[in-house]
Motif scaffolding. Structure first.
Motif, PDB file in Angstrom:
ATOM      1  N   HIS A 214       2.686  13.794   4.739  1.00 34.74           N
ATOM      2  CA  HIS A 214       2.995  14.974   3.927  1.00 34.74           C
ATOM      3  C   HIS A 214       4.004  15.815   4.702  1.00 34.74           C
ATOM      4  CE1 HIS A 214      -0.140  14.488   0.911  1.00 34.74           C
ATOM      5  NE2 HIS A 214      -0.970  14.151   1.879  1.00 34.74           N
ATOM      6  N   ALA A 215       4.987  16.360   4.014  1.00 31.44           N
ATOM      7  CA  ALA A 215       6.012  17.164   4.679  1.00 31.44           C
ATOM      8  C   ALA A 215       5.425  18.426   5.306  1.00 31.44           C
ATOM      9  CB  ALA A 215       7.112  17.525   3.689  1.00 31.44           C
ATOM     10  N   ALA A 216       4.536  19.091   4.587  1.00 32.74           N
ATOM     11  CA  ALA A 216       4.016  20.383   5.055  1.00 32.74           C
ATOM     12  C   ALA A 216       3.029  20.243   6.207  1.00 32.74           C
ATOM     13  CB  ALA A 216       3.363  21.122   3.901  1.00 32.74           C
ATOM     14  N   SER A 217       2.108  19.295   6.104  1.00 32.53           N
ATOM     15  CA  SER A 217       1.026  19.213   7.090  1.00 32.53           C
ATOM     16  C   SER A 217       1.218  18.118   8.135  1.00 32.53           C
ATOM     17  CB  SER A 217      -0.301  18.964   6.378  1.00 32.53           C
ATOM     18  OG  SER A 217      -0.304  17.662   5.813  1.00 32.53           O
ATOM     19  N   SER A 218       2.120  17.210   7.909  1.00 32.44           N
ATOM     20  CA  SER A 218       2.341  16.039   8.769  1.00 32.44           C
ATOM     21  C   SER A 218       1.142  15.097   8.798  1.00 32.44           C
ATOM     22  CB  SER A 218       2.695  16.450  10.203  1.00 32.44           C
ATOM     23  OG  SER A 218       3.894  17.171  10.223  1.00 32.44           O
ATOM     24  N   GLY A 219       0.138  15.337   7.936  1.00 30.18           N
ATOM     25  CA  GLY A 219      -0.989  14.419   7.825  1.00 30.18           C
ATOM     26  C   GLY A 219      -0.597  13.215   6.986  1.00 30.18           C
ATOM     27  N   LEU A 220      -1.358  12.162   7.093  1.00 31.72           N
ATOM     28  CA  LEU A 220      -1.050  10.949   6.340  1.00 31.72           C
ATOM     29  C   LEU A 220      -1.182  11.198   4.838  1.00 31.72           C
ATOM     30  CD1 LEU A 220      -2.770   8.201   8.495  1.00 31.72           C
ATOM     31  CD2 LEU A 220      -0.341   8.720   8.329  1.00 31.72           C
ATOM     32  N   ASN A 221      -0.242  10.674   4.088  1.00 25.62           N
ATOM     33  CA  ASN A 221      -0.242  10.781   2.633  1.00 25.62           C
ATOM     34  C   ASN A 221      -0.850   9.485   2.086  1.00 25.62           C
ATOM     35  OD1 ASN A 221       0.364  10.831  -0.105  1.00 25.62           O
ATOM     36  ND2 ASN A 221       2.338  11.843   0.209  1.00 25.62           N
ATOM     37  N   PHE A 222      -2.170   9.480   1.945  1.00 25.58           N
ATOM     38  CA  PHE A 222      -2.873   8.257   1.544  1.00 25.58           C
ATOM     39  C   PHE A 222      -2.521   7.814   0.135  1.00 25.58           C
ATOM     40  CE2 PHE A 222      -5.590   9.867   4.989  1.00 25.58           C
ATOM     41  CZ  PHE A 222      -5.548   8.747   5.806  1.00 25.58           C
ATOM     42  N   PHE A 223      -2.184   8.741  -0.749  1.00 27.46           N
ATOM     43  CA  PHE A 223      -1.765   8.368  -2.101  1.00 27.46           C
ATOM     44  C   PHE A 223      -0.471   7.559  -2.045  1.00 27.46           C
ATOM     45  CE2 PHE A 223       0.692   9.264  -5.973  1.00 27.46           C
ATOM     46  CZ  PHE A 223      -0.185   8.745  -6.910  1.00 27.46           C
ATOM     47  N   ARG A 224       0.486   8.016  -1.267  1.00 21.72           N
ATOM     48  CA  ARG A 224       1.764   7.309  -1.144  1.00 21.72           C
ATOM     49  C   ARG A 224       1.581   5.963  -0.450  1.00 21.72           C
ATOM     50  NH1 ARG A 224       6.598  10.677   0.933  1.00 21.72           N
ATOM     51  NH2 ARG A 224       6.490  11.466  -1.183  1.00 21.72           N
ATOM     52  N   ILE A 225       0.724   5.927   0.581  1.00 20.93           N
ATOM     53  CA  ILE A 225       0.455   4.673   1.283  1.00 20.93           C
ATOM     54  C   ILE A 225      -0.193   3.666   0.335  1.00 20.93           C
ATOM     55  CG2 ILE A 225      -0.930   3.619   3.122  1.00 20.93           C
ATOM     56  CD1 ILE A 225      -0.497   6.274   4.706  1.00 20.93           C
ATOM     57  N   ASP A 226      -1.124   4.134  -0.485  1.00 26.84           N
ATOM     58  CA  ASP A 226      -1.786   3.264  -1.460  1.00 26.84           C
ATOM     59  C   ASP A 226      -0.770   2.677  -2.442  1.00 26.84           C
ATOM     60  OD1 ASP A 226      -4.324   2.266  -2.800  1.00 26.84           O
ATOM     61  OD2 ASP A 226      -3.403   3.412  -4.440  1.00 26.84           O
ATOM     62  N   ARG A 227       0.126   3.522  -2.951  1.00 27.84           N
ATOM     63  CA  ARG A 227       1.154   3.032  -3.885  1.00 27.84           C
ATOM     64  C   ARG A 227       2.059   2.000  -3.228  1.00 27.84           C
ATOM     65  NH1 ARG A 227       3.730   8.267  -6.309  1.00 27.84           N
ATOM     66  NH2 ARG A 227       5.467   7.182  -5.382  1.00 27.84           N
ATOM     67  N   LEU A 228       2.438   2.259  -1.986  1.00 26.74           N
ATOM     68  CA  LEU A 228       3.296   1.335  -1.247  1.00 26.74           C
ATOM     69  C   LEU A 228       2.598  -0.013  -1.057  1.00 26.74           C
ATOM     70  CD1 LEU A 228       5.870   0.809   0.443  1.00 26.74           C
ATOM     71  CD2 LEU A 228       4.626   1.743   2.393  1.00 26.74           C
ATOM     72  N   ILE A 229       1.333   0.023  -0.668  1.00 23.23           N
ATOM     73  CA  ILE A 229       0.570  -1.212  -0.463  1.00 23.23           C
ATOM     74  C   ILE A 229       0.464  -2.006  -1.761  1.00 23.23           C
ATOM     75  CG2 ILE A 229      -1.746  -2.104   0.044  1.00 23.23           C
ATOM     76  CD1 ILE A 229      -1.962   0.205   2.091  1.00 23.23           C
ATOM     77  N   ARG A 230       0.238  -1.314  -2.866  1.00 23.02           N
ATOM     78  CA  ARG A 230       0.137  -2.001  -4.158  1.00 23.02           C
ATOM     79  C   ARG A 230       1.457  -2.672  -4.543  1.00 23.02           C
ATOM     80  NH1 ARG A 230      -4.518  -0.562  -7.135  1.00 23.02           N
ATOM     81  NH2 ARG A 230      -5.712   1.045  -6.068  1.00 23.02           N
ATOM     82  N   GLU A 231       2.577  -1.986  -4.300  1.00 17.47           N
ATOM     83  CA  GLU A 231       3.891  -2.572  -4.602  1.00 17.47           C
ATOM     84  C   GLU A 231       4.152  -3.803  -3.736  1.00 17.47           C
ATOM     85  OE1 GLU A 231       6.158  -1.871  -6.906  1.00 17.47           O
ATOM     86  OE2 GLU A 231       4.961  -0.237  -7.736  1.00 17.47           O
ATOM     87  N   ILE A 232       3.824  -3.694  -2.451  1.00 20.04           N
ATOM     88  CA  ILE A 232       4.018  -4.823  -1.536  1.00 20.04           C
ATOM     89  C   ILE A 232       3.122  -5.991  -1.941  1.00 20.04           C
ATOM     90  CG2 ILE A 232       3.653  -5.593   0.844  1.00 20.04           C
ATOM     91  CD1 ILE A 232       4.668  -2.811   1.724  1.00 20.04           C
ATOM     92  N   ALA A 233       1.877  -5.704  -2.335  1.00 22.40           N
ATOM     93  CA  ALA A 233       0.954  -6.756  -2.776  1.00 22.40           C
ATOM     94  C   ALA A 233       1.479  -7.447  -4.034  1.00 22.40           C
ATOM     95  CB  ALA A 233      -0.432  -6.176  -3.029  1.00 22.40           C
ATOM     96  N   ASP A 234       2.023  -6.672  -4.961  1.00 24.58           N
ATOM     97  CA  ASP A 234       2.587  -7.267  -6.173  1.00 24.58           C
ATOM     98  C   ASP A 234       3.739  -8.207  -5.843  1.00 24.58           C
ATOM     99  OD1 ASP A 234       0.786  -5.937  -7.776  1.00 24.58           O
ATOM    100  OD2 ASP A 234       2.205  -4.382  -8.424  1.00 24.58           O
TER     101      ASP A 234
END
Length: 75
Positions: free
Chosen positions: A25-45
């Motif tokens: 996340h830009a504001a908190s620098s914490g991991l953006n699990f929603f974005r990571i999940d979407r990326l993993i799904r695209e790579i899996a497809d």
């Protein structure tokens, strides 16, 4: 742009470069699990479609930092 897409549509091997800003996340620098999940799904497809995927990331440092913040004894 469509010419590039048509060339890439037949690619057997795809290299995906993911930076820290993509994984956090830009504001908190914490991991953006929603974005990571979407990326993993695209790579899996893509993988399930028979493509070889190579994932290159500089985001490992941000991910490790996030874990270290949660576990102070990790450092």
């Amino acid at each position: 742009m469509s010419d590039i897409r048509s060339k890439l549509s037949g690619a057997r091997r795809i290299v995906v470069k993911v930076g820290t800003s993509t994984l956090t996340h830009a504001a908190s620098s914490g991991l953006n699990f929603f974005r990571i999940d979407r990326l993993i799904r695209e790579i899996a497809d893509l993988h399930n479609a028979g493509r070889e995927i190579i994932l290159v990331t500089s985001g490992a440092i941000a991910a490790a930092y996030n874990v270290a913040e949660d576990r102070r004894d990790f450092i």
